[in-house]
Design an enzyme around this catalytic site. Structure first.
Site, PDB file in Angstrom:
ATOM      1  N   ARG A 184       0.840  -1.200   0.000  1.00 35.58           N
ATOM      2  CA  ARG A 184       0.000   0.000   0.000  1.00 35.58           C
ATOM      3  C   ARG A 184       0.874   1.249   0.000  1.00 35.58           C
ATOM      4  NH1 ARG A 184      -4.451  -0.293   4.610  1.00 35.58           N
ATOM      5  NH2 ARG A 184      -5.260   1.502   3.442  1.00 35.58           N
ATOM      6  N   CYS A 242      -1.482   5.761   9.529  1.00 36.89           N
ATOM      7  CA  CYS A 242      -1.819   4.519   8.804  1.00 36.89           C
ATOM      8  C   CYS A 242      -2.843   4.900   7.744  1.00 36.89           C
ATOM      9  CB  CYS A 242      -2.360   3.471   9.779  1.00 36.89           C
ATOM     10  SG  CYS A 242      -3.769   4.051  10.767  1.00 36.89           S
TER      11      CYS A 242
END
Length: 285
Positions: A184, A242
């Site tokens: 990611r 995050c």
């Protein structure tokens, strides 16, 4: 805001929980997912109350470009939530999820500590470790006597907003750590948010690296050695993020367990940055 070093170890083992006899013990089940509450009703650690990520640990706004997918609720609302769960000022609170403490358990820990409660721990290895170690389980609803808890004016642990993150990176005065999986961060694909990639200048230390092969936290000395090595010659101030400010708390938890001062949490995280008009996106593909 001055950083705070917390005194109680933030991690507790299933065996230690099994041996606790405190009258003020409150256990919270922080499992997530569309069937999380049903899983709780089917089977939970005896006496545990259910705390919902989307309803209790966040207050979703209309536009994730301002606050991200899991912005914090007002501190007054959170005070009401924990009051209804029977939590008092002197409670010993233990939280678990089924993601090795890596999801809403860590977020709940951060919020309870930031609210000013002292005795808060996450169950090492979560629900799975509790099952392995034969803790006592129950089913159905649990009832709690509402408590009176002092009002708070602000969260006590340090928070960075999007503008803070941007300014710190421009001035090279902080290390911004993205704890998402490497694919990611690199921008190979993005399963949740709208854009793949990362904040330019951030470094990637996946939260999963805080855990051993059994899904439990590495020992504090191992975590400390690891982060000292990874952060050598980098700005001392840390900002952790995050996707939406949830699993970032897992790394904050790990850092505290390893004896570091509590770093800043960027609550909006990638879900906010990637949606905010005009913000640059970096990729490594």
């Amino acid at each position: 805001m001055q950083k705070i070093i917390l005194n109680m170890l933030p991690i507790i083992s299933s065996q230690q929980l099994k041996n606790l006899t405190s009258e003020n013990l409150i256990i919270l089940d922080a499992r997530v997912g569309k069937d999380a509450r049903q899983k709780y009703l089917d089977k939970h650690i005896k006496g545990a109350g259910f705390i919902d990520l989307d309803k209790d640990l966040a207050e979703t706004g209309k536009d994730a470009a301002f606050g991200g997918r899991h912005p914090l609720p007002t501190i007054d609302k959170f005070g009401e939530t924990i009051s209804h769960l029977g939590i008092s000022e002197d409670a010993h609170i233990v939280i678990y999820d089924d993601k090795n403490g890596a999801n809403a358990a860590a977020r709940a820990w951060w919020m309870l500590k930031s609210f000013g409660l002292k005795n808060v721990q996450v169950l090492d290895g979560g629900f799975q470790e509790a099952e392995k170690n034969d803790l006592e389980f129950s089913s159905g609803e649990e009832t709690f006597k509402k408590t009176e808890i002092n009002n708070r004016k602000e969260w006590l642990l340090p928070i960075s907003e999007l503008e803070d993150v941007e300014n710190e990176l421009v001035n090279n005065s902080a290390t911004v750590i993205d704890v998402r999986d490497s694919y990611r961060f690199k921008g190979e694909s993005e399963p949740i948010d709208l854009v793949a990639g990362h904040i330019p200048g951030a470094i990637n230390i996946p939260f999963s690296e805080n855990l051993d092969e059994y899904g439990c936290f590495h020992k504090p000395e191992i975590l400390r050695e690891k982060y000292l090595k990874l952060l050598e010659n980098k700005p001392e101030k840390l900002i952790i993020h995050c996707g939406s400010g949830v699993t970032a708390c897992h790394t904050i938890l790990a850092l505290n367990y390893a004896g570091f001062a509590i770093p800043d949490l960027y609550v909006g995280s990638w879900s906010e940055w990637s949606r905010r008009e005009g913000k640059e996106v970096a990729k490594e593909i």
